[in-house]
Every structure is written in structure tokens, then in C-alpha cells.
Design an enzyme around this catalytic site. Structure first.
Site, PDB file in Angstrom:
ATOM      1  N   PHE A 196      62.296  12.307  16.002  1.00 29.80           N
ATOM      2  CA  PHE A 196      61.652  13.387  16.777  1.00 29.80           C
ATOM      3  C   PHE A 196      61.071  12.971  18.060  1.00 29.80           C
ATOM      4  O   PHE A 196      60.500  13.680  18.801  1.00 29.80           O
ATOM      5  CB  PHE A 196      60.844  13.927  15.957  1.00 29.80           C
ATOM      6  CG  PHE A 196      59.625  13.199  15.381  1.00 29.80           C
ATOM      7  CD1 PHE A 196      58.542  13.037  16.091  1.00 29.80           C
ATOM      8  CD2 PHE A 196      59.557  12.763  14.089  1.00 29.80           C
ATOM      9  CE1 PHE A 196      57.447  12.153  15.627  1.00 29.80           C
ATOM     10  CE2 PHE A 196      58.728  12.069  13.416  1.00 29.80           C
ATOM     11  CZ  PHE A 196      57.527  11.569  14.210  1.00 29.80           C
ATOM     12  N   ARG A 237      41.258  20.062  12.022  1.00 32.45           N
ATOM     13  CA  ARG A 237      42.510  19.846  11.260  1.00 32.45           C
ATOM     14  C   ARG A 237      42.686  21.188  10.530  1.00 32.45           C
ATOM     15  O   ARG A 237      43.918  21.557  10.380  1.00 32.45           O
ATOM     16  CB  ARG A 237      42.844  18.757  10.438  1.00 32.45           C
ATOM     17  CG  ARG A 237      42.916  17.452  11.604  1.00 32.45           C
ATOM     18  CD  ARG A 237      42.785  16.108  10.726  1.00 32.45           C
ATOM     19  NE  ARG A 237      44.324  15.894  10.264  1.00 32.45           N
ATOM     20  CZ  ARG A 237      45.384  15.491  10.654  1.00 32.45           C
ATOM     21  NH1 ARG A 237      45.197  15.329  12.112  1.00 32.45           N
ATOM     22  NH2 ARG A 237      46.409  15.421  10.113  1.00 32.45           N
ATOM     23  N   THR A 286      51.234  20.614  10.278  1.00 32.45           N
ATOM     24  CA  THR A 286      52.143  20.135  11.381  1.00 32.45           C
ATOM     25  C   THR A 286      53.474  21.067  11.243  1.00 32.45           C
ATOM     26  O   THR A 286      53.969  21.457  11.961  1.00 32.45           O
ATOM     27  CB  THR A 286      52.218  18.646  11.032  1.00 32.45           C
ATOM     28  OG1 THR A 286      51.215  18.094  11.117  1.00 32.45           O
ATOM     29  CG2 THR A 286      53.484  18.407  12.319  1.00 32.45           C
ATOM     30  N   ARG A 312      48.329  26.662  14.866  1.00 36.08           N
ATOM     31  CA  ARG A 312      49.745  26.428  14.634  1.00 36.08           C
ATOM     32  C   ARG A 312      50.533  27.688  13.948  1.00 36.08           C
ATOM     33  O   ARG A 312      51.703  27.932  14.354  1.00 36.08           O
ATOM     34  CB  ARG A 312      50.101  25.044  13.893  1.00 36.08           C
ATOM     35  CG  ARG A 312      49.606  23.897  14.729  1.00 36.08           C
ATOM     36  CD  ARG A 312      49.722  22.509  13.943  1.00 36.08           C
ATOM     37  NE  ARG A 312      49.473  21.531  14.623  1.00 36.08           N
ATOM     38  CZ  ARG A 312      49.066  20.310  14.079  1.00 36.08           C
ATOM     39  NH1 ARG A 312      48.983  20.110  12.637  1.00 36.08           N
ATOM     40  NH2 ARG A 312      48.871  19.294  14.860  1.00 36.08           N
ATOM     41  N   ASN A 349      54.296  22.113  18.335  1.00 30.58           N
ATOM     42  CA  ASN A 349      53.289  22.851  17.427  1.00 30.58           C
ATOM     43  C   ASN A 349      52.171  23.385  17.926  1.00 30.58           C
ATOM     44  O   ASN A 349      51.042  23.976  17.575  1.00 30.58           O
ATOM     45  CB  ASN A 349      53.151  22.225  15.978  1.00 30.58           C
ATOM     46  CG  ASN A 349      52.334  20.922  16.300  1.00 30.58           C
ATOM     47  OD1 ASN A 349      51.737  20.655  17.134  1.00 30.58           O
ATOM     48  ND2 ASN A 349      52.586  20.070  15.559  1.00 30.58           N
ATOM     49  N   HIS A 378      47.137  19.200  18.752  1.00 30.24           N
ATOM     50  CA  HIS A 378      46.925  17.747  18.170  1.00 30.24           C
ATOM     51  C   HIS A 378      45.494  17.509  17.848  1.00 30.24           C
ATOM     52  O   HIS A 378      44.715  18.102  18.294  1.00 30.24           O
ATOM     53  CB  HIS A 378      47.318  16.869  19.270  1.00 30.24           C
ATOM     54  CG  HIS A 378      47.226  15.275  18.826  1.00 30.24           C
ATOM     55  ND1 HIS A 378      48.175  14.825  17.868  1.00 30.24           N
ATOM     56  CD2 HIS A 378      46.140  14.375  19.059  1.00 30.24           C
ATOM     57  CE1 HIS A 378      47.646  13.666  17.633  1.00 30.24           C
ATOM     58  NE2 HIS A 378      46.469  13.402  18.396  1.00 30.24           N
TER      59      HIS A 378
END
Length: 165
Positions: free
Chosen positions: A44, A72, A78, A92, A102, A105
Site C-alpha cells: 500500500f 486515536r 484505520t 475516519r 482515511n 493520522h
């Protein structure tokens, strides 16, 4: 500022984060490859690097109690397709397109955060901030400056350390 960026910034603020440092920048392909060098050789990487260097991005140093875990949590997982169904109200879940696009980060540990802060903000002295400014943030003696997208310490008479706000 595009409405999605405004929505994300608003979500960050609503969740009790402070914007310690912010930059709006365009990453070159080479710079994106440096940032994601830990993924070298993974299938990826090319898609991720292409996306991250395809247009301007915002980078931030965020602060609050338990910042890494909370960031997070509000970002969401993710895997975007999974996130859309399992955590649709996360950043996201609302704005992510694919696993490599997405839209957000986040560092996974304090050590990673320090490395990533230095990557984007080499002029920022974390230890100096902790001793000189963090107490002002902890006591709420800051004001949010929308133009710079940063919280500024308030000194005397409602002015910030960056000039009158």
C-alpha cells in the site's frame, strides 16, 4: 478552509484538545516517502505516498490528558469500510475514503509522537514547551487563534504571547 477541515478541527476542539502547533503544507513525494519509511516494501506504500503528496495537508501537535489514546479514539480505526459501520461518528467513519485515504493520522505512542513532531516541527522544543507553556494550557490560560489554528498562551490583560488576540 474546506468544510471537512473545519469539521475535523471543530471535533478536535469539542473533545478537549489544544492545538499546540499547526502547519498547513504540501508534502513532496520524497518527504512523504521519508515519513512512511517504516512501510517500505508494503503493497500500500505507493498509494499512501501518492495520496499524502497529492495536495495540502494540516499537521498538528495536539495536547490534552491522555492525548494519544483519545486522538486515536476520535479518529476511529484505520480500516474505513469497517469504521463506517462500527464507528460511524469518528473522523475516519465520516470522512475516510479508503484505508490509505482515511483522512487522519495519529501517533501510536509517545516515542512515535516525539519522532513525528520533530519530522514536521523541527523548530519545536518539546521539553521547553512542557516547562514554559504546558502549565498555562493545563490551567486554561490560552486562547484559540483560528487564523493560525493554534492555542496561544494568554499573558496579561487578554493578550496572547503572539500579539493581541
Amino acid at each position: 478552509m474546506p468544510h471537512i477541515v473545519q469539521d475535523i478541527h471543530s471535533t478536535i476542539l469539542k473533545n478537549g484538545f489544544y492545538f499546540v502547533k499547526s502547519k498547513h503544507l504540501q508534502m513532496s513525494r520524497e518527504r512523504a516517502e521519508q515519513f512512511y519509511e517504516e512501510h517500505k516494501g508494503k503493497f500500500f506504500l505507493n498509494r499512501l505516498v501518492n495520496f499524502m503528496s497529492s495536495g495540502p495537508i494540516w499537521t498538528h501537535v495536539l495536547a490534552r490528558e491522555d492525548a494519544i489514546a483519545e486522538w486515536r479514539r476520535i479518529m476511529g480505526p484505520t480500516k474505513v469500510l469497517k469504521t463506517i459501520y462500527e464507528a460511524p461518528h469518528t473522523i475516519r467513519g465520516q470522512y475516510g475514503l479508503t484505508d490509505t485515504r482515511n483522512c487522519a493520522h495519529g501517533s501510536d505512542s509517545e516515542a512515535t509522537a516525539q519522532k513525528e513532531i520533530q519530522f514536521f516541527f523541527p523548530e519545536f522544543d518539546i521539553e521547553k514547551w512542557k516547562t514554559d507553556e504546558e502549565p498555562l494550557f493545563q490551567s486554561g490560560k490560552v486562547q484559540f487563534d483560528e487564523k493560525s489554528c493554534e492555542h496561544m498562551p494568554v499573558l496579561q490583560h487578554g493578550t496572547s504571547s503572539q500579539g493581541g488576540l
